[in-house]
Design a protein around this motif. Structure first.
Motif, mmCIF file in Angstrom:
data_model
loop_
_atom_site.group_PDB
_atom_site.id
_atom_site.type_symbol
_atom_site.label_atom_id
_atom_site.label_comp_id
_atom_site.label_asym_id
_atom_site.label_seq_id
_atom_site.Cartn_x
_atom_site.Cartn_y
_atom_site.Cartn_z
ATOM 1 N N ALA A 91 0.833 -1.201 0.000
ATOM 2 C CA ALA A 91 0.000 0.000 0.000
ATOM 3 C C ALA A 91 0.870 1.255 0.000
ATOM 4 C CB ALA A 91 -0.925 -0.010 1.219
ATOM 5 N N VAL A 94 1.954 2.145 -3.423
ATOM 6 C CA VAL A 94 0.933 2.590 -4.371
ATOM 7 C C VAL A 94 0.324 3.938 -3.989
ATOM 8 C CG1 VAL A 94 -1.323 2.037 -5.356
ATOM 9 C CG2 VAL A 94 0.390 0.250 -5.111
ATOM 10 N N TYR A 95 0.099 4.163 -2.710
ATOM 11 C CA TYR A 95 -0.709 5.315 -2.311
ATOM 12 C C TYR A 95 0.094 6.493 -1.769
ATOM 13 C CZ TYR A 95 -4.481 2.103 -3.117
ATOM 14 O OH TYR A 95 -5.342 1.219 -3.723
ATOM 15 N N ARG A 154 0.987 -5.050 -4.250
ATOM 16 C CA ARG A 154 1.049 -3.804 -5.000
ATOM 17 C C ARG A 154 0.301 -3.932 -6.316
ATOM 18 N NH1 ARG A 154 5.538 -1.180 -8.512
ATOM 19 N NH2 ARG A 154 4.615 -2.867 -9.692
ATOM 20 N N GLN A 155 0.553 -5.040 -7.017
ATOM 21 C CA GLN A 155 -0.132 -5.253 -8.289
ATOM 22 C C GLN A 155 -1.650 -5.242 -8.097
ATOM 23 O OE1 GLN A 155 2.569 -4.721 -9.951
ATOM 24 N NE2 GLN A 155 2.091 -6.253 -11.500
ATOM 25 N N PHE A 157 -3.354 -3.741 -5.646
ATOM 26 C CA PHE A 157 -3.861 -2.411 -5.300
ATOM 27 C C PHE A 157 -3.936 -1.509 -6.526
ATOM 28 C CE2 PHE A 157 -1.897 -3.151 -0.879
ATOM 29 C CZ PHE A 157 -3.010 -3.877 -0.512
ATOM 30 N N LEU A 158 -3.035 -1.744 -7.480
ATOM 31 C CA LEU A 158 -3.058 -0.922 -8.687
ATOM 32 C C LEU A 158 -4.360 -1.104 -9.460
ATOM 33 C CD1 LEU A 158 0.582 -1.241 -10.034
ATOM 34 C CD2 LEU A 158 -0.503 0.725 -8.965
ATOM 35 N N ARG A 159 -5.030 -2.218 -9.235
ATOM 36 C CA ARG A 159 -6.268 -2.454 -9.960
ATOM 37 C C ARG A 159 -7.495 -2.038 -9.159
ATOM 38 N NH1 ARG A 159 -6.238 -5.907 -13.838
ATOM 39 N NH2 ARG A 159 -4.133 -5.844 -14.600
ATOM 40 N N VAL A 160 -7.297 -1.564 -7.941
ATOM 41 C CA VAL A 160 -8.448 -1.091 -7.170
ATOM 42 C C VAL A 160 -8.972 0.168 -7.864
ATOM 43 C CG1 VAL A 160 -9.174 -0.080 -4.986
ATOM 44 C CG2 VAL A 160 -7.675 -2.067 -5.001
ATOM 45 N N PRO A 161 -10.251 0.183 -8.239
ATOM 46 C CA PRO A 161 -10.785 1.331 -8.982
ATOM 47 C C PRO A 161 -10.571 2.636 -8.231
ATOM 48 C CG PRO A 161 -12.382 -0.460 -8.921
ATOM 49 C CD PRO A 161 -11.256 -0.860 -8.036
ATOM 50 N N ARG A 162 -10.231 3.647 -9.009
ATOM 51 C CA ARG A 162 -9.900 4.941 -8.434
ATOM 52 C C ARG A 162 -11.080 5.546 -7.654
ATOM 53 N NH1 ARG A 162 -5.447 6.784 -6.605
ATOM 54 N NH2 ARG A 162 -5.793 8.954 -6.138
ATOM 55 N N ASP A 163 -12.307 5.290 -8.096
ATOM 56 C CA ASP A 163 -13.470 5.890 -7.412
ATOM 57 C C ASP A 163 -13.528 5.463 -5.950
ATOM 58 O OD1 ASP A 163 -13.570 4.845 -9.921
ATOM 59 O OD2 ASP A 163 -15.747 4.987 -10.125
ATOM 60 N N VAL A 165 -11.048 4.647 -4.033
ATOM 61 C CA VAL A 165 -10.009 5.355 -3.294
ATOM 62 C C VAL A 165 -10.459 6.787 -3.015
ATOM 63 C CG1 VAL A 165 -7.607 6.100 -3.354
ATOM 64 C CG2 VAL A 165 -8.258 3.918 -4.382
ATOM 65 N N GLU A 166 -11.041 7.412 -4.033
ATOM 66 C CA GLU A 166 -11.465 8.798 -3.853
ATOM 67 C C GLU A 166 -12.603 8.919 -2.850
ATOM 68 O OE1 GLU A 166 -12.145 10.238 -7.773
ATOM 69 O OE2 GLU A 166 -10.007 10.101 -8.233
ATOM 70 N N VAL A 179 -6.446 1.369 4.827
ATOM 71 C CA VAL A 179 -5.975 -0.007 4.627
ATOM 72 C C VAL A 179 -6.962 -0.989 5.234
ATOM 73 C CG1 VAL A 179 -4.207 -1.674 5.326
ATOM 74 C CG2 VAL A 179 -3.523 0.569 4.467
ATOM 75 N N ARG B 7 -14.265 11.592 -13.256
ATOM 76 C CA ARG B 7 -15.268 10.750 -12.613
ATOM 77 C C ARG B 7 -16.367 10.485 -13.608
ATOM 78 N NH1 ARG B 7 -16.574 12.173 -6.556
ATOM 79 N NH2 ARG B 7 -14.664 11.359 -5.661
ATOM 80 N N PRO B 16 -5.573 0.700 -14.551
ATOM 81 C CA PRO B 16 -4.301 1.342 -14.859
ATOM 82 C C PRO B 16 -3.410 0.507 -15.775
ATOM 83 C CG PRO B 16 -4.355 0.556 -12.609
ATOM 84 C CD PRO B 16 -5.743 0.418 -13.137
ATOM 85 N N HIS B 46 -2.308 7.083 -10.505
ATOM 86 C CA HIS B 46 -2.426 7.048 -9.052
ATOM 87 C C HIS B 46 -1.695 8.215 -8.412
ATOM 88 C CE1 HIS B 46 -3.876 3.013 -9.673
ATOM 89 N NE2 HIS B 46 -4.220 2.953 -8.415
ATOM 90 N N THR B 49 -2.241 9.529 -2.880
ATOM 91 C CA THR B 49 -3.521 9.528 -2.201
ATOM 92 C C THR B 49 -3.382 10.201 -0.840
ATOM 93 O OG1 THR B 49 -3.964 7.457 -3.290
ATOM 94 C CG2 THR B 49 -5.417 8.061 -1.477
#
Lengths: 272, 336
Positions: A91, A94-95, A154-155, A157-163, A165-166, A179, B7, B16, B46, B49
């Motif tokens: 994490a 990635v973050y 890491r790989q 988490f990179l595929r976790v959709p950005r929405d 996270v936002e 986390v 969005r 990604p 990314h 964050t």
């Protein structure tokens, strides 16, 4: 489309042959596990009724129960620690943006090429210097971090959709809460897949556990069982095989329980 | 705080990975170039964050400490040890430069161990991957019963490598073992553990037997995630099963094959120790793999410097093979 009947039969025949060859030694071990000493000393495949006697002897008199306990403690602790540490590290990569992130990641990846066995002499020195030689922590601490797990988390988490996270950002979640309440619930398949690999890894360890097996409190079951074959004056084949059967149970249980998640967890990570 | 202005309603935002892959491949090579390229792609999709960098430090620290204390420090110490001749298990030592490395290749026994390890490892890696791939392919012919086969075929995996060695040692024992009792009607009673070639054969067999299950669970997982459309398109094209496998399925499986090549190499170099140790490396050193020599030199014969040099040789071999396999992979591997 299903294959033609003839092809199907041929495929089944081939698979049955392979399966027989592969489970043959396990079946042989299981049969020997039921035999008393006189039957086990002759190469017979007769089932005798001594299974429970052999299990009891292996478990108590030859202390495999105690050794198995050690192996389970090591396997559970290492798997849990590896999961937590690698999840956090994955994490972080990635973050966060921080200086030397690329270098740090390269240094983690580089350890992929350093299996503990290659460093065994120096590892012995380090562990002895720390005063841990011959203890259970010596079997746990060196294996708590993992390049493979960090990389795969890491790989993932990179595929976790950005929405997602936002949304967490809007909620004002701090890194640790993020986390815990966002990443972990999304990662169960990866966690399970890595747990299967970790447990197989611990079960297969031998060189370091052999060197570290100073007394019964730090002997893992794989080392204890081999000693029954090599060190005893009289070899109790039935007891050895009963012990071997016992060691299979935890791995089979874990594998059966996590099989589906394993398939899905590695589906994600191998796509790159 | 940087935010992505993208969005796009209910539609899932593009993953990604593919967007990074879609760009034409640049001609830069090497790990650093890859990581830089990756970093650039990552920054696009990314953005940071969280901004509290100290949190990242705390999250990385445990992993960093374990890797440094138990891998990097021992690695440095192994380099150091390899330059010395030692006695009394390290109590006394003499700087000898590269002498230990020279001994690895000039002493006949040590050179034999290198060659032996190379041959046995190649057989184990090829055998365990080849058989697993064959089994996975057979099980995916839609013939039914797959679950049962898969369940039974992973049993050897549940046995520790060392315990597999015990089972094979007993099974081939000339007096109490099953194999010789089966061979009795034929009038042959091989002394499996007195003949170098036979003992090596059993070593290779036991290692493959123990490892196929591991490779198989990865291949079956990969098979279940193959893109249906691609496979069905090949079916419509009227390709023979053989062509379909080699031209469609096998390339799609290549990321997994590559991963298994690396893990099987590590298995054959290191985990193989367990069985070699049960065979005592014998007869006549026939099953004495490099990792077994390292163990004996370091902990039995009190030659830690030589053992360290041999360790570094194995380390270089693992590193070179990993890089080679990854590089080969970049040319041929098909990522979905």
């Amino acid at each position: 489309m299903r294959p033609k009947p003839l092809t199907r039969v041929a495929t089944h025949v081939a698979l049955i042959t392979f399966t027989a060859v592969f489970i043959g030694p396990v079946v042989y071990a299981a049969i020997t596990a039921t035999q008393d000493q006189s039957a086990a000393l002759s190469p017979s495949l007769a089932l005798v009724t001594d299974l429970l006697v052999n299990v009891e002897l292996a478990w108590s008199r030859f202390r495999l129960g105690e050794f198995m306990g050690n192996t389970v403690i090591v396997a559970v602790t290492v798997t849990l620690a590896k999961t937590v540490l690698s999840l956090l590290a994955g994490a972080a990569f990635v973050y966060f943006r921080f200086p030397l992130r690329g270098v740090a990641f390269t240094l983690v990846l580089f350890t992929l090429m350093m299996p503990t066995e290659v460093l065994i002499i120096a590892l012995f020195d380090v562990v002895e210097w720390m005063g841990l030689y011959g203890t259970l922590p010596a079997l746990i601490l060196p294996f708590m971090a993992s390049a493979t797990s960090t990389f795969l988390f890491r790989q993932h988490f990179l595929r976790v959709p950005r929405d997602i996270v936002e949304a967490a950002q809007v909620d004002g979640a701090g890194p640790l809460r993020f986390v815990r309440s966002v990443l972990v619930p999304l990662s169960w398949n990866t966690i399970a897949a890595l747990a299967v690999v970790d447990i197989i890894y611990i079960w297969n360890m031998y060189l370091w556990p052999l060197i570290n097996a100073v007394g019964p409190e730090s002997t893992m079951v794989q080392v204890g069982l081999v000693r029954l074959l090599v060190d005893q004056q009289v070899t109790h084949y039935g007891v050895i095989m009963a012990g071997a059967m016992l060691t299979m149970i935890p791995v089979l249980v874990v594998f059966l329980a996590l099989q589906e998640r394993f398939t899905r967890g590695f589906a994600l990570s191998t796509e790159r | 705080m940087t935010k992505v202005e993208q969005r796009s309603g209910p539609a899932p935002s593009p993953a990604p990975g593919p967007s990074a892959d879609a760009r034409p491949p640049r001609r830069t090579h090497g790990l650093r170039a890859r990581i830089e390229r990756f970093d650039a792609a990552l920054a696009e999709t990314h953005p940071a964050t969280f901004r509290r960098r100290s949190a990242a430090l705390w999250m990385l620290l445990p992993t960093a400490v374990v890797l440094v204390v138990f891998l990097y420090v021992p690695m440095a110490r192994t380099f150091e040890l390899s330059l010395y001749r030692t006695a009394i298990f390290g109590q006394q030592r003499l700087f000898v430069g590269l002498e230990n490395f020279a001994r690895v290749f000039t002493s006949p026994e040590s050179l034999d161990a290198v060659v032996r390890t190379a041959i046995i490892s190649t057989l184990v890696i090829g055998g365990s991957i080849g058989i697993a791939l064959l089994l996975a392919a057979l099980m995916n012919q839609r013939i039914g019963g797959t679950r049962i086969y898969r369940l039974l075929l992973v049993w050897p995996l549940a046995l520790s490598t060392a315990i597999s060695g015990v089972v094979f040692r007993v099974m081939f024992d000339p007096n109490v073992g099953l194999i010789n009792s089966w061979l009795e009607p034929l009038g042959i009673q091989p002394e499996w553990f007195r003949d170098p070639t036979l003992a090596q054969g059993i070593l290779v067999m036991a290692l493959i037997w123990n490892r196929v299950g591991f490779n198989l669970i990865f291949y079956t997982a990969a098979y279940q995630n193959l893109p249906r459309e691609t496979l069905e398109a090949a079916l419509v094209d009227g390709a023979t099963p053989w062509q379909r496998f080699w031209r469609v399925t096998f390339p799609l499986l290549s990321p997994i094959t590559l991963f298994l090549l690396v893990t099987s190499t590590i298995f054959a170099f290191f985990d193989a120790f367990a069985i070699a140790a049960i065979f005592d490396g014998g007869p006549l050193n026939a099953t004495s793999l490099l990792i077994y020599e390292i163990y004996e030199n370091a902990f039995v014969f009190d030659a830690r410097g030589l053992a360290a040099a041999q360790s570094l040789l194995l380390f270089l071999a693992v590193g070179a093979l990993t890089v080679l396999q990854l590089r080969q992979g970049r040319k041929r591997v098909v990522y979905q």
